[in-house]
Design a protein around this motif. Structure first.
Motif, PDB file in Angstrom:
ATOM      1  N   SER A  17      -3.207 -14.429  21.677  1.00 36.11           N
ATOM      2  CA  SER A  17      -3.304 -14.091  20.264  1.00 36.11           C
ATOM      3  C   SER A  17      -4.352 -13.023  20.027  1.00 36.11           C
ATOM      4  N   LEU A  18      -4.145 -12.262  18.984  1.00 36.10           N
ATOM      5  CA  LEU A  18      -5.106 -11.293  18.494  1.00 36.10           C
ATOM      6  C   LEU A  18      -5.033 -11.263  16.978  1.00 36.10           C
ATOM      7  N   ARG A  19      -6.135 -10.906  16.355  1.00 32.80           N
ATOM      8  CA  ARG A  19      -6.140 -10.671  14.923  1.00 32.80           C
ATOM      9  C   ARG A  19      -6.617  -9.260  14.656  1.00 32.80           C
ATOM     10  N   LEU A  20      -5.774  -8.470  14.033  1.00 30.60           N
ATOM     11  CA  LEU A  20      -6.108  -7.111  13.665  1.00 30.60           C
ATOM     12  C   LEU A  20      -6.627  -7.060  12.239  1.00 30.60           C
ATOM     13  N   SER A  21      -7.544  -6.145  12.001  1.00 27.56           N
ATOM     14  CA  SER A  21      -8.090  -5.945  10.667  1.00 27.56           C
ATOM     15  C   SER A  21      -7.856  -4.515  10.223  1.00 27.56           C
ATOM     16  N   CYS A  22      -7.670  -4.343   8.936  1.00 27.78           N
ATOM     17  CA  CYS A  22      -7.462  -3.035   8.331  1.00 27.78           C
ATOM     18  C   CYS A  22      -8.364  -2.939   7.120  1.00 27.78           C
ATOM     19  N   ALA A  23      -9.409  -2.154   7.239  1.00 26.76           N
ATOM     20  CA  ALA A  23     -10.360  -1.969   6.153  1.00 26.76           C
ATOM     21  C   ALA A  23     -10.009  -0.707   5.389  1.00 26.76           C
ATOM     22  N   ALA A  24      -9.844  -0.835   4.094  1.00 25.71           N
ATOM     23  CA  ALA A  24      -9.465   0.279   3.239  1.00 25.71           C
ATOM     24  C   ALA A  24     -10.618   0.682   2.348  1.00 25.71           C
ATOM     25  N   SER A  25     -10.805   1.967   2.214  1.00 19.99           N
ATOM     26  CA  SER A  25     -11.795   2.485   1.289  1.00 19.99           C
ATOM     27  C   SER A  25     -11.153   2.709  -0.074  1.00 19.99           C
ATOM     28  N   GLY A  26     -11.978   2.985  -1.065  1.00 24.98           N
ATOM     29  CA  GLY A  26     -11.471   3.253  -2.394  1.00 24.98           C
ATOM     30  C   GLY A  26     -11.288   1.996  -3.220  1.00 24.98           C
ATOM     31  N   SER A  27     -10.772   2.186  -4.413  1.00 25.00           N
ATOM     32  CA  SER A  27     -10.659   1.102  -5.375  1.00 25.00           C
ATOM     33  C   SER A  27      -9.229   0.700  -5.701  1.00 25.00           C
ATOM     34  N   ILE A  28      -8.248   1.225  -4.982  1.00 21.55           N
ATOM     35  CA  ILE A  28      -6.852   0.969  -5.304  1.00 21.55           C
ATOM     36  C   ILE A  28      -6.220  -0.117  -4.457  1.00 21.55           C
ATOM     37  N   PHE A  29      -6.935  -0.629  -3.481  1.00 25.14           N
ATOM     38  CA  PHE A  29      -6.351  -1.515  -2.479  1.00 25.14           C
ATOM     39  C   PHE A  29      -5.570  -2.668  -3.103  1.00 25.14           C
ATOM     40  N   SER A  30      -6.164  -3.347  -4.047  1.00 25.21           N
ATOM     41  CA  SER A  30      -5.581  -4.568  -4.575  1.00 25.21           C
ATOM     42  C   SER A  30      -4.295  -4.342  -5.353  1.00 25.21           C
ATOM     43  N   PHE A  31      -4.010  -3.106  -5.724  1.00 26.15           N
ATOM     44  CA  PHE A  31      -2.874  -2.821  -6.587  1.00 26.15           C
ATOM     45  C   PHE A  31      -1.591  -2.500  -5.834  1.00 26.15           C
ATOM     46  N   ALA A  49       5.295  -5.761   9.576  1.00 26.38           N
ATOM     47  CA  ALA A  49       4.909  -6.765   8.596  1.00 26.38           C
ATOM     48  C   ALA A  49       4.461  -6.077   7.326  1.00 26.38           C
ATOM     49  N   ALA A  50       4.767  -6.674   6.188  1.00 30.98           N
ATOM     50  CA  ALA A  50       4.417  -6.104   4.897  1.00 30.98           C
ATOM     51  C   ALA A  50       3.960  -7.209   3.963  1.00 30.98           C
ATOM     52  N   ILE A  51       3.040  -6.858   3.089  1.00 32.68           N
ATOM     53  CA  ILE A  51       2.575  -7.790   2.076  1.00 32.68           C
ATOM     54  C   ILE A  51       2.421  -7.038   0.769  1.00 32.68           C
ATOM     55  N   THR A  52       2.961  -7.591  -0.297  1.00 30.67           N
ATOM     56  CA  THR A  52       2.890  -6.955  -1.595  1.00 30.67           C
ATOM     57  C   THR A  52       1.540  -7.215  -2.239  1.00 30.67           C
ATOM     58  N   SER A  53       1.321  -6.575  -3.377  1.00 29.74           N
ATOM     59  CA  SER A  53       0.070  -6.778  -4.095  1.00 29.74           C
ATOM     60  C   SER A  53      -0.101  -8.213  -4.566  1.00 29.74           C
ATOM     61  N   SER A  54       1.007  -8.926  -4.736  1.00 28.50           N
ATOM     62  CA  SER A  54       0.953 -10.314  -5.182  1.00 28.50           C
ATOM     63  C   SER A  54       0.984 -11.315  -4.040  1.00 28.50           C
ATOM     64  N   GLY A  55       1.106 -10.829  -2.809  1.00 26.86           N
ATOM     65  CA  GLY A  55       1.026 -11.713  -1.668  1.00 26.86           C
ATOM     66  C   GLY A  55       2.337 -12.075  -1.006  1.00 26.86           C
ATOM     67  N   SER A  56       3.457 -11.565  -1.488  1.00 29.01           N
ATOM     68  CA  SER A  56       4.729 -11.820  -0.831  1.00 29.01           C
ATOM     69  C   SER A  56       4.790 -11.065   0.487  1.00 29.01           C
ATOM     70  N   THR A  57       5.393 -11.669   1.494  1.00 30.36           N
ATOM     71  CA  THR A  57       5.409 -11.084   2.825  1.00 30.36           C
ATOM     72  C   THR A  57       6.819 -10.911   3.353  1.00 30.36           C
ATOM     73  N   ASP A  72      -7.205  -9.791   1.896  1.00 30.11           N
ATOM     74  CA  ASP A  72      -8.344 -10.274   1.143  1.00 30.11           C
ATOM     75  C   ASP A  72      -8.757  -9.135   0.228  1.00 30.11           C
ATOM     76  N   ASN A  73      -8.320  -9.201  -1.008  1.00 31.58           N
ATOM     77  CA  ASN A  73      -8.571  -8.101  -1.928  1.00 31.58           C
ATOM     78  C   ASN A  73     -10.057  -7.915  -2.225  1.00 31.58           C
ATOM     79  N   ALA A  74     -10.821  -8.995  -2.190  1.00 30.51           N
ATOM     80  CA  ALA A  74     -12.254  -8.886  -2.431  1.00 30.51           C
ATOM     81  C   ALA A  74     -12.942  -8.069  -1.353  1.00 30.51           C
ATOM     82  N   LYS A  75     -12.351  -8.035  -0.171  1.00 30.06           N
ATOM     83  CA  LYS A  75     -12.916  -7.284   0.942  1.00 30.06           C
ATOM     84  C   LYS A  75     -12.165  -5.998   1.233  1.00 30.06           C
ATOM     85  N   ASN A  76     -11.149  -5.681   0.441  1.00 29.35           N
ATOM     86  CA  ASN A  76     -10.312  -4.505   0.693  1.00 29.35           C
ATOM     87  C   ASN A  76      -9.820  -4.472   2.139  1.00 29.35           C
TER      88      ASN A  76
END
Length: 115
Positions: A17-31, A49-57, A72-76
């Motif tokens: 197993s592995l867990r990948l992270s994607c850190a986004a800059s800016g203020s639009i991530f959650s939208f 894999a895809a995830i919508t702004s509301s969490g659907s996958t 995690d929208n709080a962490k972008n």
């Protein structure tokens, strides 16, 4: 403007197993929806894999049941939990907004599944 930075790749044995992270800059991530893509040598880039702004996958058939995308929208930050890895999962993995144009393709993070 908006940037994404992938991390967490590495060398893992089949079944691992592995867990990948994607850190986004800016203020639009959650939208906006986010996606994980991969590209193996000699193959086309594919959305796995895809995830919508509301969490659907949604998942590609090749990873369904093994990979889990989350955000995690709080962490972008978006994540890709990869379990039961197979050699055919070997690729460079990229993160980006599903609605293209906000961020360029980044360097990606390499995932190698090998014994």
């Amino acid at each position: 403007q908006v940037q994404v930075v992938e991390s967490g790749g590495g060398l893992v044995q089949p079944g691992g197993s592995l867990r990948l992270s994607c850190a986004a800059s800016g203020s639009i991530f959650s939208f906006y929806g986010m996606g994980w893509y991969r590209q193996a040598p000699g193959k086309q880039r594919e959305l796995v894999a895809a995830i919508t702004s509301s969490g659907s996958t949604n998942y590609a058939d090749s990873v369904l049941g093994r990979f889990t995308i989350s955000r995690d929208n709080a962490k972008n930050t978006a994540y890709l939990q990869m379990n039961s890895l197979k050699p055919e999962d070997t690729a460079v993995y990229y993160c980006n907004f599903l609605r293209r144009g906000f961020a360029d393709w980044g360097q990606g993070t390499q995932v190698t599944v090998s014994s």
